[in-house]
Design an enzyme around this catalytic site. Structure first.
Site, PDB file in Angstrom:
ATOM      1  N   HIS A  44      79.711  11.748   6.592  1.00  0.00           N
ATOM      2  CA  HIS A  44      80.430  12.142   7.262  1.00  0.00           C
ATOM      3  C   HIS A  44      79.986  13.258   8.048  1.00  0.00           C
ATOM      4  O   HIS A  44      80.242  14.215   7.557  1.00  0.00           O
ATOM      5  CB  HIS A  44      81.348  11.759   7.116  1.00  0.00           C
ATOM      6  N   SER A  45      80.417  13.615   9.451  1.00  0.00           N
ATOM      7  CA  SER A  45      80.555  14.973   9.789  1.00  0.00           C
ATOM      8  C   SER A  45      81.341  15.903   8.447  1.00  0.00           C
ATOM      9  O   SER A  45      80.807  17.337   8.722  1.00  0.00           O
ATOM     10  CB  SER A  45      80.911  15.423  11.176  1.00  0.00           C
ATOM     11  N   GLU A  46      82.518  15.143   8.196  1.00  0.00           N
ATOM     12  CA  GLU A  46      83.498  16.174   7.084  1.00  0.00           C
ATOM     13  C   GLU A  46      84.121  15.668   5.605  1.00  0.00           C
ATOM     14  O   GLU A  46      84.457  13.921   6.747  1.00  0.00           O
ATOM     15  CB  GLU A  46      84.462  16.840   8.281  1.00  0.00           C
ATOM     16  N   THR A  47      84.366  15.627   4.940  1.00  0.00           N
ATOM     17  CA  THR A  47      85.033  15.649   4.315  1.00  0.00           C
ATOM     18  C   THR A  47      86.072  16.298   3.948  1.00  0.00           C
ATOM     19  O   THR A  47      85.672  17.129   3.682  1.00  0.00           O
ATOM     20  CB  THR A  47      83.735  14.545   3.048  1.00  0.00           C
TER      21      THR A  47
END
Length: 276
Positions: A44-47
């Site tokens: 995903h775009s961020e973790t």
């Protein structure tokens, strides 16, 4: 290690911005390579990774954020997702303080209506010339461009809401431009088309050089959008931004001196165990 996928800045699953959340056990941080590998696997775009700190200090947790390619300096939606997860697991009932490596002290407060308010540093923009190649990469000429200081984004103002929604960027050209200009990403924005809309402005966010072709809802970008639109609209009350991605999401933003309060909901959609 447990991991959860949380949709942030939405009240329903499969909307808003999905983030991975890993709440770590007290102790030392895992190796950076392992954190990058997990973020790449989540994709995903961020973790977000949060590590509890000893009691009595200036912060309760330390937080870090990774895209599928790099560690990033600030992420709003993954922080919102982290606080949502902490509340869901009974780890907090009131405000929580975060230490971050690149953006100083952050805070968050669960609200009675189920939403969460983030307390982030504001990132007011400074007018700059439109960078070479940006018009061609976006397919539309911005009316203005602003650098956002430590946030590292370029805020670009387009003629109207329709222009924002119509952007189909050349992602390879945008990646080259952001590397050349030492930017995290490109924000495009315009005022809401209708005074009767539930939002005051629209935006989209592109960061292909960091592995994020288009981010669905970017909380951190609203630390720049809020001061810009508050000044342009002559508003001192809460503003609402619609990020006009395919998933969409609403961010309520209010200026408080040199801080911005960002408010939204979140929904957990997946829980899993990493077998590493």
């Amino acid at each position: 290690m447990r991991i959860q996928i949380v949709d942030a800045f939405t009240t329903r699953p499969f909307a808003g911005n999905p983030a991975g959340v890993c709440l770590l056990a007290a102790g030392e941080w895992p190796d950076d390579l392992r954190l990058r590998q997990i973020a790449a696997e989540v994709n995903h775009s961020e973790t977000a990774f949060a590590l509890p700190l000893p009691a009595g200090g200036d912060a309760d947790w330390e937080i870090r954020w990774f895209t599928p390619l790099v560690e990033t300096n600030l992420c709003g939606h993954a922080t919102l997702a982290t606080v949502h997860t902490m509340r869901r697991e009974g780890l907090l009932t009131g405000p929580v303080r975060f230490r971050s490596r690149f953006s100083g002290m952050l805070a968050a407060r669960p609200e009675a209506d189920g939403s969460i308010t983030l307390d982030f540093p504001a990132a007011p923009g400074t007018d700059v010339p439109v960078p070479r190649g940006l018009t061609e990469a976006l397919g539309v000429r911005p009316e203005a461009a602003l650098r956002t200081g430590a946030l590292g984004d370029l805020l670009t103002v387009l003629p109207d809401e329709a222009a924002v929604r119509a952007v189909r960027p050349d992602l390879a050209a945008l990646a080259e431009l952001t590397r050349r200009e030492e930017l995290r990403g490109i924000i495009v924005t315009a005022a809401a088309a209708s005074a009767d809309a539930e939002y005051d402005f629209v935006s989209r966010f592109f960061s292909p050089a960091e592995g994020i072709p288009e981010d669905p809802v970017t909380g951190s970008a609203h630390t720049a959008l809020a001061p810009y639109w508050a000044a342009r609209l002559g508003r001192r009350d809460t503003l609402t931004g619609l990020q006009a991605s395919a998933r969409t999401g609403l961010v309520r933003a209010a200026l408080h001196g040199d801080r911005v309060h960002l408010t939204g909901h979140a929904v957990t959609v997946l829980e899993a165990t990493l077998n590493v």
